[in-house]
Write a protein that holds these residues in place. Structure first.
Motif, mmCIF file in Angstrom:
data_model
loop_
_atom_site.group_PDB
_atom_site.id
_atom_site.type_symbol
_atom_site.label_atom_id
_atom_site.label_comp_id
_atom_site.label_asym_id
_atom_site.label_seq_id
_atom_site.Cartn_x
_atom_site.Cartn_y
_atom_site.Cartn_z
ATOM 1 N N THR A 18 -9.596 5.571 0.676
ATOM 2 C CA THR A 18 -9.160 5.867 -0.669
ATOM 3 C C THR A 18 -9.841 5.438 -1.842
ATOM 4 O O THR A 18 -10.859 4.449 -1.494
ATOM 5 C CB THR A 18 -7.541 5.832 -1.133
ATOM 6 O OG1 THR A 18 -7.411 4.352 -0.949
ATOM 7 C CG2 THR A 18 -6.547 6.091 0.018
ATOM 8 N N GLN A 23 -4.845 1.871 1.521
ATOM 9 C CA GLN A 23 -4.298 2.844 2.460
ATOM 10 C C GLN A 23 -2.880 3.622 1.737
ATOM 11 O O GLN A 23 -2.083 4.137 2.456
ATOM 12 C CB GLN A 23 -3.720 2.232 3.576
ATOM 13 C CG GLN A 23 -4.902 1.409 4.613
ATOM 14 C CD GLN A 23 -5.897 2.435 4.933
ATOM 15 O OE1 GLN A 23 -5.672 3.556 5.533
ATOM 16 N NE2 GLN A 23 -7.151 2.199 4.489
ATOM 17 N N LYS A 25 -0.786 6.738 0.298
ATOM 18 C CA LYS A 25 -0.951 7.954 0.531
ATOM 19 C C LYS A 25 0.108 8.587 -0.455
ATOM 20 O O LYS A 25 0.954 8.037 -0.912
ATOM 21 C CB LYS A 25 -0.334 8.141 1.813
ATOM 22 C CG LYS A 25 0.815 7.831 2.320
ATOM 23 C CD LYS A 25 1.327 8.237 3.622
ATOM 24 C CE LYS A 25 2.626 7.937 4.214
ATOM 25 N NZ LYS A 25 3.050 8.346 5.698
ATOM 26 N N TYR A 26 -0.291 10.031 -0.844
ATOM 27 C CA TYR A 26 0.508 10.457 -2.027
ATOM 28 C C TYR A 26 0.638 12.038 -1.401
ATOM 29 O O TYR A 26 0.069 12.588 -0.790
ATOM 30 C CB TYR A 26 -0.421 10.465 -3.116
ATOM 31 C CG TYR A 26 -0.941 9.441 -3.763
ATOM 32 C CD1 TYR A 26 -0.429 8.635 -4.698
ATOM 33 C CD2 TYR A 26 -2.381 8.554 -3.148
ATOM 34 C CE1 TYR A 26 -0.942 7.529 -5.135
ATOM 35 C CE2 TYR A 26 -2.711 7.636 -3.551
ATOM 36 C CZ TYR A 26 -2.113 6.919 -4.484
ATOM 37 O OH TYR A 26 -2.620 5.573 -5.062
ATOM 38 N N GLY A 63 -6.448 9.620 -1.147
ATOM 39 C CA GLY A 63 -5.285 9.247 -0.224
ATOM 40 C C GLY A 63 -4.126 10.477 -0.335
ATOM 41 O O GLY A 63 -3.045 10.277 0.262
ATOM 42 N N ARG A 65 -2.266 13.395 0.648
ATOM 43 C CA ARG A 65 -2.045 13.964 2.084
ATOM 44 C C ARG A 65 -1.126 15.110 2.232
ATOM 45 O O ARG A 65 -1.129 15.941 3.174
ATOM 46 C CB ARG A 65 -1.324 12.815 3.200
ATOM 47 C CG ARG A 65 -2.250 11.513 3.232
ATOM 48 C CD ARG A 65 -3.329 12.041 4.087
ATOM 49 N NE ARG A 65 -4.420 10.927 4.235
ATOM 50 C CZ ARG A 65 -5.170 10.618 3.512
ATOM 51 N NH1 ARG A 65 -5.459 11.622 2.607
ATOM 52 N NH2 ARG A 65 -5.931 9.601 3.762
ATOM 53 N N CYS A 313 4.529 4.246 -4.489
ATOM 54 C CA CYS A 313 4.205 5.208 -3.365
ATOM 55 C C CYS A 313 4.852 5.491 -2.247
ATOM 56 O O CYS A 313 5.198 6.815 -1.954
ATOM 57 C CB CYS A 313 2.634 4.877 -2.976
ATOM 58 S SG CYS A 313 1.257 5.019 -4.481
ATOM 59 N N TRP A 317 6.692 9.068 -1.637
ATOM 60 C CA TRP A 317 6.273 9.794 -0.406
ATOM 61 C C TRP A 317 7.721 10.208 0.351
ATOM 62 O O TRP A 317 7.966 11.412 0.775
ATOM 63 C CB TRP A 317 5.579 9.017 0.350
ATOM 64 C CG TRP A 317 5.204 9.645 1.730
ATOM 65 C CD1 TRP A 317 5.904 9.408 2.899
ATOM 66 C CD2 TRP A 317 4.269 10.602 2.221
ATOM 67 N NE1 TRP A 317 5.346 10.004 4.063
ATOM 68 C CE2 TRP A 317 4.155 10.907 3.413
ATOM 69 C CE3 TRP A 317 3.017 11.191 1.378
ATOM 70 C CZ2 TRP A 317 3.290 11.503 4.187
ATOM 71 C CZ3 TRP A 317 2.370 11.912 1.877
ATOM 72 C CH2 TRP A 317 2.225 12.264 3.412
#
Length: 332
Positions: A18, A23, A25-26, A63, A65, A313, A317
């Motif tokens: 990213t 690591q 993720k969004y 990042g 997704r 995050c 998520w």
């Protein structure tokens, strides 16, 4: 439109890292990716070549997704479903008519019921295909009554709410200066809305936020939710278990002049941006918000709440997957 995945579209579905090397993720649960501005067209005039593929690649590199592409009327909802077809597993659609577009019901050549029928058909088919994950963007906007009067908004918010209830879809909601009517209409349908929904791009008061949360709805935070000190104070109080994040691009860009600027010092830098007239491949366009900028939102929320960005995050998520699925297994 033929089905195409990120790799076949020339994208790196699994990026090398990213933007900030983490690591994280969004899920960007509010992105107007159908807007022609992402195709290089501004106010009806082409300024540069279609760069949607580059916008999507920057999102992946940052990042992101999952992206929920917003449907604001029937045609935009159809385009959102097409993008879900183009980028399976990455893009998902909402289907609905925005309150500022509610006059489109009476303008339909075959009448309001015909438009409702077309919305129903589109939403049902896209839902069955796993492409539509929410009904919206629907709601009330009393700040912009010059677009649509209050009575018309109320009529078609109710009709679309009932349609969403029948389909069993969670809601993607819009509320501006209409909290009393907005909550009243939702309250009367809570037993038919087990998945509830998210009030996106939230800019209301602390009391309004608390009222939404009390009804079981999530709160969507983006750059517009972080503009002022008053906004910041509200975001600080949003429970993590009710938080989702978004960009609402191409709008709601976070700017140095806004209150949120003090909370983005630790955020990863965004790619270089230039004026649209000077666009070259691989750069962002100044003033055009993109999904990759969700990193700024996450870091600002974390700093506002004085928690780690990883915590924000992970919570966002989990909440997005819990509510909308987005092709993932429900979080345990």
């Amino acid at each position: 439109m033929a089905t195409q995945n990120p790799l076949s579209a020339g994208l790196n579905a699994v990026p090398n890292g990213t933007i900030d090397g983490s690591q994280l993720k969004y899920a960007d649960i509010g992105i107007n990716l159908t807007d022609e501005i992402f195709r290089g067209v501004y106010h009806g005039k082409r300024a540069h070549e279609d760069d949607l593929q580059h916008v999507v690649q920057r999102a992946l590199d940052a990042g992101v997704r999952k992206m929920m592409v917003t449907g604001s009327d029937l045609e935009e909802s159809k385009k959102a479903v097409e993008l879900a077809d183009l980028y399976p597993g990455l893009c998902y659609a909402t289907v609905g008519v925005h309150p500022c577009q509610a006059k489109s019901f009476s303008k339909h050549p075959d009448g309001p019921d015909a438009l409702l029928s077309e919305l129903t058909k589109l939403a049902k088919e896209a839902q069955q295909e796993g492409k539509a994950t929410a009904f919206g963007e629907i709601g009330l906007d009393y700040d912009r009554l010059h677009f649509c009067d209050k009575e018309t908004q109320l009529i078609y918010f109710e009709k679309q709410l009932d349609l969403a209830c029948d389909l069993g879809l969670p809601l993607f909601l819009h509320s501006r200066a209409a909290a009393e009517d907005f909550e009243r209409l939702l309250k009367s349908r809570l037993d038919r809305l087990p998945k509830r929904g998210v009030v996106h791009s939230f800019t209301g008061t602390l009391e309004e936020m608390q009222g939404i949360v009390a009804l079981g709805f999530d709160v969507g935070i983006n750059g517009c939710s972080l503009k002022t000190e008053e906004n910041i104070a509200v975001v600080k109080e949003v429970p993590l278990e009710r938080l989702q994040i978004e960009t609402d691009g191409p709008w709601c860009e976070m700017r140095p002049s806004q209150a949120s600027a003090q909370f983005t010092k630790d955020a990863p830098p965004l790619p270089k941006s230039v004026k649209k007239e000077k666009w070259v491949e691989g750069v962002m366009v100044k003033g055009r918000n993109e999904p990759c900028a969700i990193t700024q939102v996450a870091h600002a929320v974390a700093a506002t709440k004085e928690v780690k960005v990883e915590e924000v995050c992970e919570a966002a998520w989990r909440n997005s997957i819990r509510m909308f699925g987005l092709g993932e297994s429900p979080p345990q």
